[in-house]
Design a protein around this motif. Structure first.
Motif, PDB file in Angstrom:
ATOM      1  N   LYS A  83       0.822  -1.202   0.000  1.00 32.93           N
ATOM      2  CA  LYS A  83       0.000   0.000   0.000  1.00 32.93           C
ATOM      3  C   LYS A  83       0.861   1.260   0.000  1.00 32.93           C
ATOM      4  N   TYR A 211      -8.244   7.763  -1.125  1.00 33.85           N
ATOM      5  CA  TYR A 211      -7.326   7.061  -0.219  1.00 33.85           C
ATOM      6  C   TYR A 211      -5.887   7.575  -0.257  1.00 33.85           C
ATOM      7  N   ILE A 213      -3.569   7.786  -2.451  1.00 31.67           N
ATOM      8  CA  ILE A 213      -2.508   6.987  -3.054  1.00 31.67           C
ATOM      9  C   ILE A 213      -1.428   7.951  -3.574  1.00 31.67           C
ATOM     10  N   CYS A 257     -14.442   7.523  -5.179  1.00 31.52           N
ATOM     11  CA  CYS A 257     -14.595   6.111  -5.559  1.00 31.52           C
ATOM     12  C   CYS A 257     -15.958   5.615  -5.104  1.00 31.52           C
ATOM     13  N   PRO A 335      -7.607  -2.928 -13.545  1.00 33.91           N
ATOM     14  CA  PRO A 335      -7.469  -2.585 -12.128  1.00 33.91           C
ATOM     15  C   PRO A 335      -8.322  -3.514 -11.256  1.00 33.91           C
ATOM     16  N   GLY A 336      -8.574  -3.104 -10.000  1.00 36.00           N
ATOM     17  CA  GLY A 336      -9.374  -3.934  -9.112  1.00 36.00           C
ATOM     18  C   GLY A 336     -10.846  -3.598  -9.197  1.00 36.00           C
ATOM     19  N   LYS A 339     -11.454   1.885 -11.223  1.00 35.78           N
ATOM     20  CA  LYS A 339     -10.598   2.613 -12.163  1.00 35.78           C
ATOM     21  C   LYS A 339     -10.873   2.256 -13.609  1.00 35.78           C
ATOM     22  N   PHE A 362     -13.221  -7.259  -8.613  1.00 38.77           N
ATOM     23  CA  PHE A 362     -14.329  -7.385  -7.650  1.00 38.77           C
ATOM     24  C   PHE A 362     -15.450  -6.393  -7.918  1.00 38.77           C
ATOM     25  N   ALA A 422      -1.512   0.257 -11.573  1.00 40.15           N
ATOM     26  CA  ALA A 422      -2.756   1.039 -11.557  1.00 40.15           C
ATOM     27  C   ALA A 422      -3.239   1.278 -10.130  1.00 40.15           C
ATOM     28  N   HIS A 423      -2.787   0.484  -9.200  1.00 38.32           N
ATOM     29  CA  HIS A 423      -3.257   0.603  -7.817  1.00 38.32           C
ATOM     30  C   HIS A 423      -2.412   1.612  -7.040  1.00 38.32           C
TER      31      HIS A 423
END
Ligand code: CFM
Length: 474
Positions: A83, A211, A213, A257, A335-336, A339, A362, A422-423
């Motif tokens: 992270k 978050y 990032i 998000c 991505p997850g 995004k 997800f 991408a994260h």
């Protein structure tokens, strides 16, 4: 829109409806990949669990907090490793990780005593930190440890501390998305409304689903501040525990998000009547539209226009330089969660790349719907892919670069496909006008870096890499 069957997944019939190809002129109603379902046993999904979604995505970006997992020590691993949600208090939340370190004997005899001892020990070790989040894991949930009762006991014994309890064990949802939902609801139920903030502006927002990032939050908050807006709290990047207890006093929830944090916005709207405004910090046009929308809500449009004009003049020429060189490059946008739709259209419009595939690990079907609507015709859209499907897609699509996480990214590198994170980003932040140029620069570097030539070099042969390819050493 025909479903796409992977060669490698022919032996898993349940995978048949998890991928589609976007055909010309077809409507999304014809076929959407299935989504947000329980993981199919045997496909080796790359999703995270509901504990990960609650703790590692949403809980731990909070900066002035001890984040304690009640479970085996391995469950905290992500905190340090993957992270990059930095904070302006010297990254306290990234520097340390805490677990009660449950072992077999605790499974047999219970671990509540162990938990209490750990909580007290952690507060003693960091006497300046008076806030804690406490996470259930599969192991402690299965044996029925009552972590709420222990938290209450400690708060009674140590009146200056406050503890938030998150009951989102790994098995508590189909993926990390189930954990997002649980922690959103737990936070508003337990903590919102407990603190009264100091209001310093006529325009007060919560910045939600952000978050930080690599500094995204700080870039965006800077725009809001320049508009004279007070950002009461950020849910949760670079966010402070006590600020987040005062979320009920904002005039507007600005939601970034929607996948991970729409739940708390919807609850705030229902319980406190606070409106929700969805925005997008990625890309010049979406960001400009977002700043305009926020400004319009408060009737301060000219302040947004001033920022947009200044930032665009400063950064647009650089963006266009990259666009010129990225035109027509083929991108897999993998991505997850959200995004895929935050980026799909705008990277095409503003950087010239073609999105030949989107996936989400997800996301819900609504995320896929938006992602497919925004990517190029003929693109392959996949829900919850496994490693072999990802490989097959790369061999077939021959992308110039893929945007994904570090695990699939390492797989891509092995077949010489450049990958961009991408994260956690490579050289972020990617939000904001400056951030968007940084993203373009990272894409450019990923595609054009001479390192790819070296990667093809077979050192067992007497070859050297040159501008024209490979030549035999003289
Ligand atoms: Fe939202 Fe996120 Fe995402 Fe997400 Fe994530 Fe993330 Fe992501 Mo990694 S909250 S859905 S669970 S934008 S951690 S900051 S990058 S998968 S696309």
């Amino acid at each position: 829109m025909p479903y796409h069957e992977f060669e490698c997944s022919k032996c898993i019939p349940e995978r048949k409806k998890h991928a589609v190809v976007k055909g010309p002129g077809e409507t999304l109603a014809d076929a959407l990949p299935l989504g947000y379902l329980n993981t199919i046993p045997g496909t080796i999904s790359e999703r995270g669990c509901a504990y990960c979604g609650a703790k590692h995505v949403i809980g731990t970006p909070m900066k002035d907090v001890i984040h304690m997992s009640h479970g085996p020590v391995g469950c905290t691993y992500d905190t340090w490793q993957t992270k990059r949600y930095i904070s302006d208090n010297d990254n306290f939340q990234l520097k340390y990780t805490y677990a009660t370190d449950m072992k077999e004997k605790h499974i047999v005899f219970g671990a509540e005593k162990l938990l209490k001892q750990n909580i007290i020990e952690a507060f003693k070790a960091f006497p300046n930190i008076k806030r804690m989040t406490l996470y259930q894991t599969c192991a402690s949930a299965l044996i029925g440890d009552d972590i709420n009762a222990i938290a209450d006991e400690v708060m009674e014994e140590l009146p200056d501390v406050d503890i938030f309890v998150c009951n989102s064990p790994g098995f508590g949802g189909p993926s990390q998305s189930g954990g997002h939902h649980k922690i959103n609801i737990a936070w508003i139920n337990q903590k919102v409304g407990n603190v009264e903030p100091k209001i310093t502006s006529d325009y007060v927002i919560n910045y939600v689903g952000e978050y930080n990032i690599q500094g995204d939050q700080e870039v965006m908050v800077d725009y809001f501040k320049r508009m004279g807006i007070q950002v009461l709290s950020t849910f949760t990047g670079n966010g402070s525990y006590d600020d987040l207890r005062a979320m009920h006093r904002a005039h507007l929830n600005v939601l970034e998000c929607a996948r991970s944090a729409e739940y708390i916005c919807n609850e705030l709207r229902q319980r406190y009547g606070t409106p929700r405004l969805d925005i997008d910090g990625f890309g010049f046009e979406p960001l400009s539209a977002s700043l305009r929308k926020v400004a319009m809500f408060f009737g301060i449009e000219e302040r947004a226009e001033a920022i947009i004009a200044e930032e665009t003049a400063r950064w647009k020429p650089e963006l266009d330089w990259y666009k010129e060189r990225l035109k027509g490059k083929r991108v897999c946008l993998w991505p997850g969660g959200s995004k895929l739709w935050h980026w799909a259209h705008v990277i095409h419009a503003e950087m010239g790349v073609d999105v030949v595939s989107v996936y989400t690990k997800f996301g819900h079907q609504g995320d896929m719907e938006k992602g497919i609507a925004r990517c190029e015709e003929g693109a392959l859209a996949i829900d919850d892919p496994n490693e072999l499907e990802g490989l097959e897609a790369m061999y077939n699509l021959k992308p110039d670069v893929i945007f994904t996480g570090k695990r699939p990214g390492e797989v891509a590198k092995k077949i010489r496909v450049p990958y961009l994170n991408a994260h956690a980003y490579h050289n972020g932040p990617y939000k904001g006008f400056e951030g968007w140029v940084r993203f373009a620069r990272d894409i450019y570097n990923a595609i054009y870096s001479p390192i790819h030539k070296l990667a093809y070099l077979d050192i067992s042969k007497d070859e050297i890499a040159t501008d024209k390819g490979f030549e035999t050493r003289q």
